[in-house]
Design a protein around this motif. Structure first.
Motif, PDB file in Angstrom:
ATOM      1  N   ILE A  97      49.720  36.572  34.739  1.00  0.00           N
ATOM      2  CA  ILE A  97      48.621  37.031  35.125  1.00  0.00           C
ATOM      3  C   ILE A  97      47.728  35.767  35.597  1.00  0.00           C
ATOM      4  O   ILE A  97      48.043  34.593  35.134  1.00  0.00           O
ATOM      5  CB  ILE A  97      47.873  37.175  33.628  1.00  0.00           C
ATOM      6  CG1 ILE A  97      48.632  38.579  32.882  1.00  0.00           C
ATOM      7  CG2 ILE A  97      46.346  37.658  33.502  1.00  0.00           C
ATOM      8  CD1 ILE A  97      48.085  39.011  31.751  1.00  0.00           C
ATOM      9  N   ILE A  98      47.013  36.022  36.572  1.00  0.00           N
ATOM     10  CA  ILE A  98      46.239  34.926  37.235  1.00  0.00           C
ATOM     11  C   ILE A  98      44.628  34.848  37.031  1.00  0.00           C
ATOM     12  O   ILE A  98      43.928  36.280  37.387  1.00  0.00           O
ATOM     13  CB  ILE A  98      46.353  35.076  38.733  1.00  0.00           C
ATOM     14  CG1 ILE A  98      48.161  35.204  39.448  1.00  0.00           C
ATOM     15  CG2 ILE A  98      45.694  33.855  39.602  1.00  0.00           C
ATOM     16  CD1 ILE A  98      48.256  35.624  40.757  1.00  0.00           C
ATOM     17  N   VAL A 125      37.952  36.779  30.541  1.00  0.00           N
ATOM     18  CA  VAL A 125      37.918  37.725  29.557  1.00  0.00           C
ATOM     19  C   VAL A 125      38.933  38.839  30.105  1.00  0.00           C
ATOM     20  O   VAL A 125      39.730  39.537  29.142  1.00  0.00           O
ATOM     21  CB  VAL A 125      36.615  38.269  29.111  1.00  0.00           C
ATOM     22  CG1 VAL A 125      36.104  38.926  30.452  1.00  0.00           C
ATOM     23  CG2 VAL A 125      36.733  39.211  27.955  1.00  0.00           C
ATOM     24  N   ALA A 126      39.139  39.163  31.268  1.00  0.00           N
ATOM     25  CA  ALA A 126      39.929  39.895  31.945  1.00  0.00           C
ATOM     26  C   ALA A 126      41.415  39.509  31.736  1.00  0.00           C
ATOM     27  O   ALA A 126      42.399  40.288  31.048  1.00  0.00           O
ATOM     28  CB  ALA A 126      39.764  40.255  33.178  1.00  0.00           C
ATOM     29  N   GLY A 127      41.686  38.248  31.923  1.00  0.00           N
ATOM     30  CA  GLY A 127      43.154  37.771  31.899  1.00  0.00           C
ATOM     31  C   GLY A 127      43.406  37.537  30.413  1.00  0.00           C
ATOM     32  O   GLY A 127      44.629  38.045  29.848  1.00  0.00           O
ATOM     33  N   ALA A 160      43.425  38.569  37.745  1.00  0.00           N
ATOM     34  CA  ALA A 160      42.186  38.847  37.147  1.00  0.00           C
ATOM     35  C   ALA A 160      41.301  37.562  37.437  1.00  0.00           C
ATOM     36  O   ALA A 160      40.817  36.670  36.694  1.00  0.00           O
ATOM     37  CB  ALA A 160      42.392  38.774  35.557  1.00  0.00           C
ATOM     38  N   THR A 161      40.937  37.344  38.783  1.00  0.00           N
ATOM     39  CA  THR A 161      40.424  36.003  39.145  1.00  0.00           C
ATOM     40  C   THR A 161      38.921  36.251  39.012  1.00  0.00           C
ATOM     41  O   THR A 161      38.215  35.127  39.411  1.00  0.00           O
ATOM     42  CB  THR A 161      40.669  35.788  40.416  1.00  0.00           C
ATOM     43  OG1 THR A 161      40.825  36.818  41.366  1.00  0.00           O
ATOM     44  CG2 THR A 161      42.320  35.239  40.503  1.00  0.00           C
ATOM     45  N   GLY A 162      38.293  37.404  38.541  1.00  0.00           N
ATOM     46  CA  GLY A 162      36.894  37.261  38.358  1.00  0.00           C
ATOM     47  C   GLY A 162      36.019  37.024  39.511  1.00  0.00           C
ATOM     48  O   GLY A 162      36.152  37.369  40.556  1.00  0.00           O
ATOM     49  N   PHE A 163      34.878  36.501  39.378  1.00  0.00           N
ATOM     50  CA  PHE A 163      33.600  36.459  40.440  1.00  0.00           C
ATOM     51  C   PHE A 163      33.155  35.041  40.245  1.00  0.00           C
ATOM     52  O   PHE A 163      33.452  34.018  39.569  1.00  0.00           O
ATOM     53  CB  PHE A 163      32.590  37.255  39.710  1.00  0.00           C
ATOM     54  CG  PHE A 163      31.703  36.791  38.696  1.00  0.00           C
ATOM     55  CD1 PHE A 163      32.265  36.892  37.365  1.00  0.00           C
ATOM     56  CD2 PHE A 163      30.636  36.333  39.008  1.00  0.00           C
ATOM     57  CE1 PHE A 163      31.396  36.565  36.461  1.00  0.00           C
ATOM     58  CE2 PHE A 163      29.733  35.759  38.033  1.00  0.00           C
ATOM     59  CZ  PHE A 163      30.073  35.899  36.689  1.00  0.00           C
TER      60      PHE A 163
END
Lengths: 786, 153
Positions: A147-148, A152-154, A326-329
């Protein structure tokens, strides 16, 4: 099964659906002498008929079965699994579509329809004659997931997968997990404490034996195939031995170097020896070597002797079956939005900076002070769509969270007596309890001005916000103490690089492209690679969490099933033929071929079965399982050679998208000329010039290549290759005495099925006008080919 | 005031589309043009956003007869700032052209036209100006240029 295999043929009348237009009896009589068994059926798909086929196969020892009926998309699976029960390999079953692609579209031409059905069935018979049994191989995946991204997603995906019992490697670029969510004091619409709900989950991550937490690290290389990825991860030099560090903070206290804190958006300082925030996970300090002066005070002070100022980066390798991105923003750089004066006027802050100002553990200790000026603020203006929904200066899309977090911050400020103005274009609250939250903000006294802000004018300590109030039809000039701008959310810097590494496409805004935007939203275009959260597009925490759960489930699904390796792969007929020239490597859109010891080696897992490599080989050393050169030629010849039709057109169609479109045209009973005879292929890039010449040699007057569009169907880039090849083929045809107009190439979308009538009719009319290809050319072509 | 939808003229909409590109269709009424407009500071009733909206709705007579479409100073500030790439000054020009076609010309514009037809100039070249020009080494100009008269006629 050597020599002449025993073939059984069944032709279905489908009630009157086929029988009313195709003289089934005549067809059966015509083929009877050519095969071991031939029979017509009223309804081939009925249970008694299927049982009859099975009994006959066993009784007569049939080695091939040809079924002429409706589209194989309808009942192929039923027939194949039933025939497997009586020992007939599914590769030895040939389906011939005489309903959607014959009787339903030639209702006005029963004679033509009957001839066409007969031709298509002969194509099936000839192809079946040279078919070989095939077995699908199976492979197990590595039961571990990378998981990258540790936001909160990862975190959510990691916990879910670990709970399920899979080994998880969670890679986070910063020294701690927590992502952006850990920077927020409160979250909408519940206004509960963000850190209070996330911190326990972060602790669970560090305590879970199934989770291998790798912080301060980045993925640098991904190779291998879905199910068996090999990943290299670079561990940045941390300077602190995590096994020895007890998180006491002595190093930080003695460290003389101060730099801006990332956690506080640069509004406050941290030391070069630091922990980003008190509840960081892991609770391990980090030496920032870019800032460190190597004074050595921390080394001396550390009671555990955990610090090493000569620490170097390391590369570790992981083997995983699936990957979740899941590297977000991050926020669009506010310095690139000069209209809003960020960086020029200290009274302007970004929304993320405001989150930190509102936090009791933030740079001002939760006091309502602008850290950039040190002054208290009593009147605040929010600028929404500061770069979002702007095709000219910013991003064209809606960032989706700004309205809600602005409302949230407004409530927190209003509760503490600050006057809040919200300048907006539209307030968007699509989400459960969100409209109520908007209403609550209005009740608390926020002031809303509809109209996009155009400029900021500093005036003393204050700053004037100028915009139209569209409700009043007046220009508003609003002097405030502090302006909060809400820039677009964008993918993080490294996302593009990671997408390239993972070989997954992104959209025009940089977000990861879903496998299907509606029906498969957390899968990427590549097997075994999933994504969740903001990297797929702007969204709130609730949706991010739901996507993380979904991505975890997708990964479990992917890893628990044995992967079926379809027997549709390209293969090297004879290694002796291959001289390692590498043309096939160039042609392969999947990078499935490599040259090892001077010979082409095809990775069966990577090979998608598009067939693009086969025409590329100058030695003719490649072939394809289930669609061999021999099968393809036998089918072409079978369809054309003995046909008595006046005009014969062979249409090769891409077998997923275009074939479906052709079936839909049948379903709609569109009439088109019965000269059109269809052979499905994975992609038009499978075709050699030789196949087209072969078709002309044995009776075709025209050849059509109907390809799927680039982004439809499973073979993507192969469709681009086929277009280039078709251009070449057209010229080469002329060299062989065939006019280039006799070769048609076009791309067809599924919704284009209405157009097919026109496409087929236009080409037929043109070929019919020009007349059949002359016998002399045909004879010459045959001579060349033999 | 109640909007009378009967006023909507669909032919006018088609005309507008063919007169220039369709960029004005993407206007989402954010008000950037109005808030940027220097003309509003002088004439508060001028509002480019409302004009675009009314044109978009197809209120042909109201828009074309409005004297406001003649007030745009073509400074292009709104065009520079518009988040949707609407070229408002071009919309204004197109509306003016259509207005003239329909015979909606405000009296000051008529007077200007008459002046041009009669003398070919808005301001006469008197002896003073001619002398000034000569002193500065500028070439002589035609007192009443014929081609301007023809154009304006």
């Amino acid at each position: 099964m050597s020599g002449k295999p025993k073939i059984g043929v069944w032709v279905c009348e489908c009630g009157g659906n086929i029988g009313d237009y195709v003289d089934v009896q005549r067809v059966v009589e015509a083929i009877r002498p050519e095969v071991a068994y031939a029979r017509r059926e009223r309804y081939l798909c009925s249970k008694p008929s299927i049982e009859n086929i099975k009994r006959t196969v066993q009784r007569l020892g049939l080695e091939r079965v040809v079924l002429a009926c409706c589209t194989p998309k309808m009942h192929r699976e039923t027939f194949a699994s039933n025939l497997e029960e009586v020992g007939l390999n599914r590769a030895l079953l040939e389906m011939v579509n005489i309903r959607e692609q014959c009787s339903w579209v030639h209702k006005d031409d029963p004679e033509g329809a009957t001839q066409k059905a007969l031709d298509l069935i002969r194509g099936g018979i000839e192809r079946a004659r040279v078919s070989k049994p095939l077995e699908a191989k199976r492979a197990k995946s590595i039961p571990e997931v990378l998981i990258i991204g540790g936001g909160v997603a990862g975190i959510t995906a990691s916990l879910r997968l670990a709970e399920y019992g899979l080994r998880v490697h969670l890679v986070e670029k910063r020294p701690s997990i927590g992502g952006h969510m850990i920077q927020y004091p409160k979250v909408f619409p519940t206004l509960d404490c963000s850190q209070c709900i996330l911190t326990p989950k972060m602790a669970s991550v560090s305590n879970n034996p199934n989770i291998d937490l790798i912080t301060y690290a980045e993925v640098v290389e991904v190779s291998g195939v879905p199910g068996e990825f090999h990943v290299k991860v670079r561990l940045k030099p941390r300077g602190v031995n995590p096994d020895k560090c007890i998180g006491c903070g002595t190093c930080s206290r003695v460290c003389p170097v101060e730099v801006p804190s990332e956690y506080n958006m640069g509004l406050g300082p941290r030391k070069a020896a630091y922990i980003p925030f008190p509840q960081a996970v892991p609770s391990v300090y980090t030496i920032d070597f870019e800032a460190c002066t190597r004074c050595g005070k921390c080394v001396e002070a550390c009671p555990r002797d955990a610090i090493n100022l000569d620490d170097e980066e390391r590369i570790i390798e992981l083997d995983v079956g699936a990957i979740i991105l899941a590297t977000g923003f991050e926020l669009y750089d506010a310095n690139d939005l000069p209209r809003y004066g960020y960086g020029r006027y200290p009274q302007v802050v970004t929304s993320l900076e405001m989150e930190r100002i509102l936090d009791v553990n933030g740079p001002t200790g939760g006091q309502l002070i602008n850290p950039k000026t040190g002054k208290e603020f009593k009147r605040v203006a929010y600028i929404l769509c500061a770069g979002s929904r702007d095709t000219e200066n910013g991003k064209p899309y809606c960032s989706r969270v700004c309205c809600l977090y602005a409302l949230k911050q407004a409530q927190l400020l209003l509760d503490r007596g600050v006057e809040v103005w919200i300048h907006y274009i539209d307030i968007r609250t699509p989400g459960r309890r969100y409209e109520e939250f908007y209403l609550e903000t209005q009740r608390k006294g926020a002031l809303f001005v509809k109209g996009k802000v155009v400029e900021l004018i500093p005036e003393g300590d204050r700053i004037i916000v100028r915009g139209e109030d569209m409700m009043l039809n007046r220009i508003v000039e609003n002097p405030v103490d502090l302006v909060v701008i809400c820039p677009p959310v964008i993918v993080t810097d490294e996302t593009h690089k990671l997408a390239e590494m993972l070989r997954i496409p992104v959209d025009e805004d940089g977000f990861i492209l879903e496998r299907h935007p509606k029906l498969d939203p957390v899968a990427t275009k590549r097997d075994g690679v999933f994504a969740c959260g903001m990297v797929l597009g702007p969204k709130d925490i609730q949706t991010t969490t739901a996507e993380a759960e979904a991505a975890a489930m997708k990964a479990v699904n992917f890893l628990s099933a044995e992967r079926l390796i379809e027997p549709n792969k390209a293969y090297l007929i004879d290694p002796e033929l291959c001289d390692g020239c590498g043309e096939c490597v160039e042609a392969c859109p999947e990078a499935a071929i490599s040259i090892v010891d001077g010979k082409a080696v095809i990775n069966e897992v990577l090979c998608s079965g598009c067939g693009a490599c086969i025409p590329a080989c100058p030695k003719g050393a490649l072939d394809q399982q289930g669609l061999t050169e021999e099968q393809l030629k036998a089918q072409i010849r079978g369809i054309l050679e003995r046909s008595e039709a006046d005009v014969k057109i062979l249409a090769f169609v891409e077998r997923e998208v275009v074939y479906t479109a052709v079936d839909l045209a049948g379903l709609a009973r569109l009439e088109y000329p019965s000269s059109i005879r269809i052979i499905p292929l994975p992609s038009m890039s499978r075709l050699k010039l030789e196949h087209i010449l072969y078709a002309f040699a044995y009776g075709a007057d025209g050849v059509m290549l109907l390809e799927a569009p680039e982004h439809e169907g499973p073979y993507g880039k192969a469709h681009v290759i086929s277009e280039e090849r078709a251009d070449d083929y057209r010229w080469e045809l002329e060299d062989h005495g065939v006019d280039s107009f006799r070769l048609w190439y076009s791309r067809v979308y599924v919704p284009d099925w209405r157009k097919l009538k026109k496409v087929f009719t236009t080409f037929h009319d043109m070929i019919a006008d020009e007349g059949p290809l002359d016998d002399e050319t045909r004879a010459q072509l045959r001579e060349e080919l033999d | 005031m109640i909007v009378d939808v009967e006023e909507i003229d669909s032919r006018f909409l088609r005309r507008l589309k063919s007169e220039f590109d369709e960029s004005y269709l993407s206007c989402f009424q954010c008000g950037v043009c109005s808030a940027s407009c220097p003309v509003i500071e002088i004439e508060g009733r001028f509002n480019p956003r409302r004009l675009v909206k009314m044109a978009r709705l197809g209120f042909k007579d109201r828009v074309l007869s409005s004297e406001y479409i003649w007030l745009c100073s073509m400074c292009l500030l709104c065009e520079e700032r518009c988040p949707q790439g609407v070229r408002i000054p071009e919309v204004m020009t197109a509306l003016r052209n259509l207005a003239v076609e329909e015979g909606y010309i405000p009296e000051p514009m008529r007077r200007i036209q008459r002046l041009l037809v009669e003398s070919g100039r808005l301001y006469p070249i008197d002896d003073f100006t001619a002398e000034e020009r000569a002193e500065r080494g500028l070439p002589e100009v035609e007192a009443e240029p014929e081609f301007v008269k023809r154009l304006a006629g």
